[in-house]
Write a protein that holds these residues in place. Structure first.
Motif, PDB file in Angstrom:
ATOM      1  N   ASP A 195       0.846  -1.192   0.000  1.00 49.78           N
ATOM      2  CA  ASP A 195       0.000   0.000   0.000  1.00 49.78           C
ATOM      3  C   ASP A 195       0.887   1.250   0.000  1.00 49.78           C
ATOM      4  O   ASP A 195       1.784   1.381   0.838  1.00 49.78           O
ATOM      5  CB  ASP A 195      -0.911  -0.006   1.234  1.00 49.78           C
ATOM      6  CG  ASP A 195      -1.748   1.244   1.336  1.00 49.78           C
ATOM      7  OD1 ASP A 195      -2.726   1.368   0.580  1.00 49.78           O
ATOM      8  OD2 ASP A 195      -1.397   2.120   2.163  1.00 49.78           O
ATOM      9  N   GLU A 243       0.489   4.544   0.774  1.00 51.74           N
ATOM     10  CA  GLU A 243       0.551   5.377   1.976  1.00 51.74           C
ATOM     11  C   GLU A 243       1.270   4.650   3.105  1.00 51.74           C
ATOM     12  O   GLU A 243       2.120   5.226   3.792  1.00 51.74           O
ATOM     13  CB  GLU A 243      -0.850   5.806   2.421  1.00 51.74           C
ATOM     14  CG  GLU A 243      -0.799   6.746   3.609  1.00 51.74           C
ATOM     15  CD  GLU A 243      -2.148   7.330   3.996  1.00 51.74           C
ATOM     16  OE1 GLU A 243      -2.273   7.754   5.156  1.00 51.74           O
ATOM     17  OE2 GLU A 243      -3.063   7.366   3.144  1.00 51.74           O
ATOM     18  N   ARG A 249       1.296   9.477  -7.905  1.00 51.90           N
ATOM     19  CA  ARG A 249       1.554   9.143  -6.499  1.00 51.90           C
ATOM     20  C   ARG A 249       1.844  10.335  -5.605  1.00 51.90           C
ATOM     21  O   ARG A 249       1.794  10.224  -4.386  1.00 51.90           O
ATOM     22  CB  ARG A 249       2.721   8.157  -6.418  1.00 51.90           C
ATOM     23  CG  ARG A 249       2.377   6.822  -7.041  1.00 51.90           C
ATOM     24  CD  ARG A 249       3.489   5.848  -6.892  1.00 51.90           C
ATOM     25  NE  ARG A 249       3.014   4.504  -7.180  1.00 51.90           N
ATOM     26  CZ  ARG A 249       3.665   3.645  -7.934  1.00 51.90           C
ATOM     27  NH1 ARG A 249       4.834   3.965  -8.451  1.00 51.90           N
ATOM     28  NH2 ARG A 249       3.158   2.452  -8.136  1.00 51.90           N
ATOM     29  N   ASP A 267       0.297  13.122  -4.766  1.00 48.10           N
ATOM     30  CA  ASP A 267      -0.738  13.588  -3.833  1.00 48.10           C
ATOM     31  C   ASP A 267      -0.774  12.732  -2.569  1.00 48.10           C
ATOM     32  O   ASP A 267      -0.867  13.260  -1.460  1.00 48.10           O
ATOM     33  CB  ASP A 267      -2.111  13.595  -4.501  1.00 48.10           C
ATOM     34  CG  ASP A 267      -2.270  14.726  -5.507  1.00 48.10           C
ATOM     35  OD1 ASP A 267      -1.456  15.674  -5.478  1.00 48.10           O
ATOM     36  OD2 ASP A 267      -3.202  14.650  -6.325  1.00 48.10           O
ATOM     37  N   THR A 268      -0.694  11.421  -2.730  1.00 45.11           N
ATOM     38  CA  THR A 268      -0.694  10.523  -1.563  1.00 45.11           C
ATOM     39  C   THR A 268       0.532  10.775  -0.701  1.00 45.11           C
ATOM     40  O   THR A 268       0.433  10.850   0.532  1.00 45.11           O
ATOM     41  CB  THR A 268      -0.729   9.053  -2.020  1.00 45.11           C
ATOM     42  OG1 THR A 268      -1.919   8.834  -2.776  1.00 45.11           O
ATOM     43  CG2 THR A 268      -0.691   8.101  -0.837  1.00 45.11           C
ATOM     44  N   LYS A 303       0.437  13.969   1.316  1.00 43.19           N
ATOM     45  CA  LYS A 303      -0.492  13.851   2.432  1.00 43.19           C
ATOM     46  C   LYS A 303       0.214  13.278   3.667  1.00 43.19           C
ATOM     47  O   LYS A 303      -0.126  13.613   4.795  1.00 43.19           O
ATOM     48  CB  LYS A 303      -1.668  12.959   2.007  1.00 43.19           C
ATOM     49  CG  LYS A 303      -2.683  12.688   3.070  1.00 43.19           C
ATOM     50  CD  LYS A 303      -3.879  11.946   2.498  1.00 43.19           C
ATOM     51  CE  LYS A 303      -3.587  10.487   2.333  1.00 43.19           C
ATOM     52  NZ  LYS A 303      -4.747   9.684   1.971  1.00 43.19           N
ATOM     53  N   VAL A 304       1.226  12.444   3.451  1.00 41.05           N
ATOM     54  CA  VAL A 304       1.957  11.798   4.540  1.00 41.05           C
ATOM     55  C   VAL A 304       3.031  12.716   5.138  1.00 41.05           C
ATOM     56  O   VAL A 304       3.270  12.694   6.343  1.00 41.05           O
ATOM     57  CB  VAL A 304       2.596  10.483   4.037  1.00 41.05           C
ATOM     58  CG1 VAL A 304       3.541   9.895   5.063  1.00 41.05           C
ATOM     59  CG2 VAL A 304       1.518   9.480   3.646  1.00 41.05           C
TER      60      VAL A 304
END
Length: 134
Positions: free
Chosen positions: A48, A50, A87, A89-90, A93-94
């Motif tokens: 995964d 994230e 990828r 944007d993901t 976010k982290v």
């Protein structure tokens, strides 16, 4: 040639020795950390995205901690991302969960085509804490 001052995080030395590289080297007041990926204990990728990014930061933080540092000591970051357009944007976010408050370190992002099964890798340079003065 001077002996390298290698830093190993707890529990992962065999993985680094098998792959023949050092997780980090102390030199002249800096800590140079090899690229960290979201690998599980056995070295396999977390599937995964994230979770893989979070695990990469956790692995990075373990190396930093082994040298007496935290992410607050990081001055330079290089991110390597396979297919960044889909990828980023993901990943962005982290970042705030690990980045801390401003001022932020410098950042270079590099789109790559291959990371040995991983989608994300983070490489940093950190300032080592100054030794306590007598």
């Amino acid at each position: 040639m001077a002996q390298r001052d290698v830093v190993f995080p707890s529990g992962r030395q065999a993985l680094y020795e098998r792959n023949r590289y050092s997780p980090a080297i102390r030199s002249n007041g800096f800590l140079f950390v090899s690229g960290q990926v979201g690998s599980r204990e056995d070295g396999s990728p977390e599937p995964d995205l994230e979770a893989q990014a979070r695990l990469a930061f956790d692995n990075l933080n373990a190396v930093l901690a082994a040298a007496g540092c935290t992410f607050a000591d990081v001055v330079d970051v290089t991110l390597f991302v396979v297919d960044p357009e889909s990828r980023l944007d993901t990943l962005m976010k982290v970042l705030p969960d690990y980045w801390g408050e401003a001022p932020y370190p410098t950042l270079t992002g590099v789109g790559v085509t291959w990371l040995s099964g991983f989608a994300f890798e983070i490489k940093v340079v950190a300032m080592l804490p100054e030794p306590d003065q007598p």
